[in-house]
Design an enzyme around this catalytic site. Sequence first.
Site, PDB file in Angstrom:
ATOM      1  N   LYS A 123       0.794  -1.237   0.000  1.00 54.06           N
ATOM      2  CA  LYS A 123       0.000   0.000   0.000  1.00 54.06           C
ATOM      3  C   LYS A 123       0.821   1.278   0.000  1.00 54.06           C
ATOM      4  CE  LYS A 123      -0.528  -1.517   4.566  1.00 54.06           C
ATOM      5  NZ  LYS A 123      -0.282  -2.912   4.422  1.00 54.06           N
ATOM      6  N   GLU A 147      -6.384  -4.984  -5.156  1.00 53.30           N
ATOM      7  CA  GLU A 147      -7.416  -5.396  -4.194  1.00 53.30           C
ATOM      8  C   GLU A 147      -6.810  -5.776  -2.837  1.00 53.30           C
ATOM      9  OE1 GLU A 147     -11.112  -5.899  -4.644  1.00 53.30           O
ATOM     10  OE2 GLU A 147     -10.688  -5.829  -2.502  1.00 53.30           O
ATOM     11  N   VAL A 150      -5.901  -3.215   0.422  1.00 56.74           N
ATOM     12  CA  VAL A 150      -6.846  -2.745   1.431  1.00 56.74           C
ATOM     13  C   VAL A 150      -7.680  -3.914   1.932  1.00 56.74           C
ATOM     14  CG1 VAL A 150      -8.768  -1.201   1.961  1.00 56.74           C
ATOM     15  CG2 VAL A 150      -7.051  -0.509   0.292  1.00 56.74           C
ATOM     16  N   LYS A 223      -4.534   2.993   3.795  1.00 56.98           N
ATOM     17  CA  LYS A 223      -5.600   2.254   3.108  1.00 56.98           C
ATOM     18  C   LYS A 223      -6.766   3.175   2.748  1.00 56.98           C
ATOM     19  CE  LYS A 223      -4.364  -2.061   5.366  1.00 56.98           C
ATOM     20  NZ  LYS A 223      -4.516  -2.783   6.633  1.00 56.98           N
ATOM     21  N   GLY A 315      -3.102 -11.919   6.602  1.00 60.00           N
ATOM     22  CA  GLY A 315      -2.846 -13.360   6.615  1.00 60.00           C
ATOM     23  C   GLY A 315      -2.201 -13.800   5.317  1.00 60.00           C
TER      24      GLY A 315
END
Lengths: 337, 165
Positions: A123, A147, A150, A223, A315
């Site tokens: 980001k 995608e 964020v 974000k 994750g």
Amino acid sequence: MDIQIIGFGVIGQGFVEVLLRKERFLKQRYGLDLKVVSISDITGTAVEGEGIDLRRALEVMRQTRGIINYPGARKMTGVEAIEAFEADAVLEVTPSNIQTGEPGLTHMLKAMGQGKHLVTSNKGPLALRFRALSDAAKKNGVEFGFEASVGGAMPIINLAKVNLAGDEILAIEGILNGTTNFVLSRMAKEESPLEIVLKEAREMGIAEADPSYDIEGIDTAAKLVILANALMGIDATYRDVKTQGIRKVTPEAVKLAKEDGYAIKLIGEVRNSHLEVAPRLVPVDHPLNVDGILNVALLQTDVAGDITVVGKGAGAIETNSAILSDIISIALKRGLG
Amino acid sequence: MKISLDLELKDVPGQLVKALEPVSRMGGNIISVVHLREELGKGRVPVHLLFEVRDSAMLDAIIAELERRDIWVSKVGEFKKKEKITLVLVGHIVDTDIRDTIDRINEIEGVLVADLKLAMPHPEKESSALIDIEVTRPEKAKEALQRLDSVAREKDLLVIRSLRS
Ligand SMILES: NC(=O)c1ccc[n+]([C@@H]2O[C@H](COP(=O)([O-])OP(=O)(O)OC[C@H]3O[C@@H](n4cnc5c(N)ncnc54)[C@H](OP(=O)(O)O)[C@@H]3O)[C@@H](O)[C@H]2O)c1
């Protein structure tokens, strides 16, 4: 579709694991044959025109922690790998840097300049130079998928762009950082101070050794900038966000709020071109009141009304759901097998 | 505008209809009627009426018509819904003169600190407070929050506002 991976840490290796797991599925459902032709990390670059042996690459990382130890790997940087080898797309997953955007920014601009599609979870460069990056994608006629930058696995960018294509997004508010959500949820449950809960989060591998990016609201702000640009066309950068973190939140504040029917959450909000990150009182029965490491976002739209999405914000494996979805849609759109 | 009227009607049949008819005929939108059966003396009974009108000219016309019909209007009021703003403050709330913090919010017309719950874990440590602010003039809500923000900045307090306020 031939892919180059730049950055081979948690997300890069997670991508390779997911690829191994989904190889047959991707072939059967989409006729898609994803081939990783090079992998670069800080130590060097592994390259294999016919496709890297992914199991082997993971094994090398497990044993030596550097891709340079892959058979035949070269002392070559990510930038050099992007320049030197043919590929359809680059997956840029180096660490987020919110000061300069580097090394990601250079990798991204270089990849697009070479006519390669770009997919990323990084980001930093987007929060600083979103406009420049989307202009570069347009100028070079390539796709730009972010995608995963964020909300991790939580679908939001493509949800708004594809499924809500006819709606205007009027405002966005949400919990965009799993670590702070975990910490605040635990403070409410255990009535213990932030420092203690943070220590616990570190031991559980939920918070990083230095969690200031999360706790100070910096990660949420980055974000938020991406959402404001991508979904609302606001030409904002990280520096335009009014940011207040959660370090000052006391257990007593959490308790008083709870007794009055509120949870305290770190909320990112875009409304009337104003971007703000701050702890907020969220009514307990409000859709944004989700606990633990979850992320949530509420989109206020002109036609659909309010839309709320909830999902895992981070994750190694979960985040790769978002990366994979970007890659598949690029492959389908551009007719890449 | 939402209007509340206290009327005194003659205690004979047909009076309520006589009072309500001009209100709706002249453009008022009746929300509720409370007919109290108690005697006010003078052979009159009280009725409480809540209705909406477009403007005060419409209201004046309605009141004039009621009085022409020998219905006494004992009280006219604009009905205002109170808006409640809840927020939490964290910091040295007491040491930085809590009375002054409250006063500076109360200075704004139509804005009142209605409730405050304070939690002080230790005199030297930062305390936390949950505050309810009542706003009877909605246009003042933003000013109240801005005032609070500037006081908080001055006194180094953290303000935790509610969502969308
Ligand atoms: N982890 C998550 O759950 C998650 C979720 C969403 C988004 N993200 C974002 O995804 C990106 C990757 O995250 P991560 O968790 O995978 O981070 P990570 O584990 O630190 O991995 C970063 C990788 O990039 C490599 N790298 C650093 N500088 C490089 C350079 N100049 N050239 C090539 N490679 C370089 C690192 O090598 P060394 O280790 O040898 O330095 C490492 O292999 C970050 O931007 C992060 O913000 C992560």
